[in-house]
Design a protein around this motif. Structure first.
Motif, PDB file in Angstrom:
ATOM      1  N   GLY A  34      -5.567 -14.033  -5.844  1.00  0.00           N
ATOM      2  CA  GLY A  34      -5.713 -13.710  -4.422  1.00  0.00           C
ATOM      3  C   GLY A  34      -4.676 -12.715  -3.954  1.00  0.00           C
ATOM      4  N   ILE A  35      -3.422 -12.904  -4.373  1.00  0.00           N
ATOM      5  CA  ILE A  35      -2.372 -11.965  -3.982  1.00  0.00           C
ATOM      6  C   ILE A  35      -2.655 -10.576  -4.548  1.00  0.00           C
ATOM      7  N   ALA A  36      -3.045 -10.525  -5.839  1.00  0.00           N
ATOM      8  CA  ALA A  36      -3.341  -9.227  -6.443  1.00  0.00           C
ATOM      9  C   ALA A  36      -4.536  -8.556  -5.776  1.00  0.00           C
ATOM     10  N   SER A  37      -5.534  -9.358  -5.382  1.00  0.00           N
ATOM     11  CA  SER A  37      -6.748  -8.794  -4.789  1.00  0.00           C
ATOM     12  C   SER A  37      -6.510  -8.195  -3.412  1.00  0.00           C
ATOM     13  N   THR A  38      -5.475  -8.658  -2.722  1.00  0.00           N
ATOM     14  CA  THR A  38      -5.227  -8.113  -1.392  1.00  0.00           C
ATOM     15  C   THR A  38      -4.782  -6.656  -1.431  1.00  0.00           C
ATOM     16  N   ALA A  39      -4.330  -6.196  -2.606  1.00  0.00           N
ATOM     17  CA  ALA A  39      -3.798  -4.831  -2.686  1.00  0.00           C
ATOM     18  C   ALA A  39      -4.844  -3.786  -2.310  1.00  0.00           C
ATOM     19  N   THR A  40      -6.088  -4.007  -2.744  1.00  0.00           N
ATOM     20  CA  THR A  40      -7.140  -3.036  -2.426  1.00  0.00           C
ATOM     21  C   THR A  40      -7.351  -2.932  -0.925  1.00  0.00           C
ATOM     22  N   GLY A  41      -7.404  -4.086  -0.269  1.00  0.00           N
ATOM     23  CA  GLY A  41      -7.596  -4.063   1.182  1.00  0.00           C
ATOM     24  C   GLY A  41      -6.427  -3.426   1.906  1.00  0.00           C
ATOM     25  N   VAL A  42      -5.214  -3.757   1.486  1.00  0.00           N
ATOM     26  CA  VAL A  42      -4.030  -3.178   2.127  1.00  0.00           C
ATOM     27  C   VAL A  42      -3.995  -1.671   1.923  1.00  0.00           C
ATOM     28  N   GLY A  43      -4.308  -1.234   0.695  1.00  0.00           N
ATOM     29  CA  GLY A  43      -4.277   0.197   0.407  1.00  0.00           C
ATOM     30  C   GLY A  43      -5.243   0.987   1.268  1.00  0.00           C
ATOM     31  N   THR A  44      -6.480   0.509   1.362  1.00  0.00           N
ATOM     32  CA  THR A  44      -7.463   1.229   2.173  1.00  0.00           C
ATOM     33  C   THR A  44      -7.133   1.132   3.651  1.00  0.00           C
ATOM     34  N   PHE A  45      -6.592  -0.004   4.075  1.00  0.00           N
ATOM     35  CA  PHE A  45      -6.192  -0.169   5.474  1.00  0.00           C
ATOM     36  C   PHE A  45      -5.189   0.916   5.877  1.00  0.00           C
ATOM     37  N   ILE A  46      -4.282   1.240   4.972  1.00  0.00           N
ATOM     38  CA  ILE A  46      -3.277   2.266   5.253  1.00  0.00           C
ATOM     39  C   ILE A  46      -3.844   3.669   5.089  1.00  0.00           C
ATOM     40  N   LEU A  47      -4.624   3.877   4.013  1.00  0.00           N
ATOM     41  CA  LEU A  47      -5.023   5.226   3.645  1.00  0.00           C
ATOM     42  C   LEU A  47      -6.181   5.771   4.477  1.00  0.00           C
ATOM     43  N   ALA A  48      -7.076   4.914   4.967  1.00  0.00           N
ATOM     44  CA  ALA A  48      -8.230   5.429   5.719  1.00  0.00           C
ATOM     45  C   ALA A  48      -7.802   6.224   6.954  1.00  0.00           C
ATOM     46  N   PRO A  49      -6.960   5.681   7.840  1.00  0.00           N
ATOM     47  CA  PRO A  49      -6.527   6.501   8.974  1.00  0.00           C
ATOM     48  C   PRO A  49      -5.623   7.651   8.559  1.00  0.00           C
ATOM     49  N   LEU A  50      -4.863   7.469   7.470  1.00  0.00           N
ATOM     50  CA  LEU A  50      -4.017   8.566   6.996  1.00  0.00           C
ATOM     51  C   LEU A  50      -4.864   9.747   6.544  1.00  0.00           C
ATOM     52  N   PHE A  51      -5.933   9.462   5.808  1.00  0.00           N
ATOM     53  CA  PHE A  51      -6.873  10.521   5.438  1.00  0.00           C
ATOM     54  C   PHE A  51      -7.474  11.163   6.681  1.00  0.00           C
ATOM     55  N   PHE A  64      -5.483  15.828  -0.779  1.00  0.00           N
ATOM     56  CA  PHE A  64      -5.662  15.200  -2.082  1.00  0.00           C
ATOM     57  C   PHE A  64      -4.409  15.326  -2.947  1.00  0.00           C
ATOM     58  N   TRP A  65      -3.694  16.440  -2.834  1.00  0.00           N
ATOM     59  CA  TRP A  65      -2.439  16.581  -3.581  1.00  0.00           C
ATOM     60  C   TRP A  65      -1.409  15.557  -3.112  1.00  0.00           C
ATOM     61  N   VAL A  66      -1.288  15.382  -1.817  1.00  0.00           N
ATOM     62  CA  VAL A  66      -0.286  14.450  -1.276  1.00  0.00           C
ATOM     63  C   VAL A  66      -0.607  13.011  -1.685  1.00  0.00           C
ATOM     64  N   GLY A  72      -0.281   8.382  -7.747  1.00  0.00           N
ATOM     65  CA  GLY A  72      -0.159   8.495  -9.201  1.00  0.00           C
ATOM     66  C   GLY A  72       1.253   8.202  -9.694  1.00  0.00           C
ATOM     67  N   GLY A  73       2.251   8.680  -8.958  1.00  0.00           N
ATOM     68  CA  GLY A  73       3.633   8.416  -9.342  1.00  0.00           C
ATOM     69  C   GLY A  73       3.974   6.941  -9.291  1.00  0.00           C
TER      70      GLY A  73
END
Length: 315
Positions: A34-51, A64-66, A72-73
């Motif tokens: 469950g803890i590992a699975s939350t990463a996908t939701g957290v990542g998209t939650f942050i990245l969608a408005p950032l995109f 895409f470079w940023v 990747g790093g």
């Protein structure tokens, strides 16, 4: 190129990381997944408005470079900390007897379950098909929800926020459903998850503005996380730690990605044909609910698990 590389990465992350977590935990496995699975939701939650902010600000290429460079790093650094089995470090899995550190976590040997044995079970093909139908259903919304918001008059950044809300809320069900799968069993957990997602998708038929879109997206986010995160726990329950769980889960991810590809594409085709998303939403909701008969035929919590026995070893 984007499809090949991103699709390949999804197979790696969606399969290896989830299975590796199950091999590191004998107790509290549902909590760990469950803890590992939350990463996908957290990542998209942050990245969608950032995109949504970066695209009109710096353009496609720089965006895409940023994002690619930063992500990747971080992934490269994290990869050096990952080990496939606890025995690689000379320690038992969490909750496992120290005297037997290779139990359920050793690489496949003559006494363990083969992929062929697993593929001869009903559960293998049913779970693969169910994962495909569930992903076909939610792909319609994930691929088109921003456009749905813009058609309702929302600005682009606010419409991108719908996707952010979906993934942010899904963190709660991503976290909870693996633990429920460990407690209730795989079949019962999947039944709840698929009903929740299917009904939430159909609610978009009644969306008529910003407020309703956000409210329904909260419900859909809960259904999304409930549908997809219990599979590693279910595989471990059905096949045991001696099965080739990476291969088993990879087949399920193939079914999931086929569903994701079809859902996003067919949802767009139906919109072009009909001029609205009503048909696409019906398809997504009914596809999710169509998986229920497959799931209901799976072994229940009271079944003798795992359902595939390890081959006898020579002595």
């Amino acid at each position: 190129y984007y499809a090949v590389f991103v699709g390949g990465v999804n197979i790696i992350f969606g399969t290896i990381l989830a299975v590796t977590v199950t091999l590191w935990f004998e107790r509290r496995r549902g909590l760990a997944v469950g803890i590992a699975s939350t990463a996908t939701g957290v990542g998209t939650f942050i990245l969608a408005p950032l995109f949504g902010w970066l695209l009109p600000t710096v353009g496609w290429a720089a965006t895409f470079w940023v994002i690619g460079g930063a992500a990747g790093g971080l992934v490269l650094l994290a990869a050096f900390l990952l080990h496939s089995y606890p025995r690689d470090l000379g320690i038992p899995a969490y909750g496992e007897a120290p005297a037997d550190p290779t139990k359920s976590t050793a690489p496949r040997s003559a006494g363990q379950v083969s992929l062929g044995q697993v593929q001869r079970t009903y559960a293998f093909w049913a779970l693969m098909a169910a994962h495909g139908l569930g992903c076909l259903g939610h792909a319609v919304i994930l691929a088109h929800i921003v456009r749905m918001g813009m058609l309702q008059g929302m600005p682009a950044v606010a419409a991108a926020g719908l996707l952010s809300v979906v993934q942010g809320v899904s963190v709660f069900s991503r976290f909870g459903m693996p633990m429920l799968a460990e407690r209730w069993g795989g079949r019962n957990t999947l039944i709840v998850g698929y009903i929740a997602q299917g009904l939430a998708i159909l609610l978009y038929l009644w969306a008529d503005g910003t407020a309703s879109l956000y409210a329904i997206s909260v419900l859909f986010g809960l259904g999304l996380g409930a549908e997809m995160t219990a599979f590693p726990i279910i595989n471990r329950q059905f096949y045991g730690g001696s099965a080739p769980l990476n291969s088993v889960h990879a087949w399920e991810i193939v079914g999931a990605l086929v569903g994701m590809g079809l859902g996003g594409w067919v949802g767009g085709v139906l919109f072009d044909m009909r001029g609205s998303y009503a048909s696409s939403i019906w398809m997504g909701g009914l596809a999710t609910l169509a998986a229920l008969p497959l799931i209901m035929a799976l072994p229940g919590r009271s079944a003798c698990l795992p359902i595939v026995a390890a081959a006898p070893t020579g002595g």
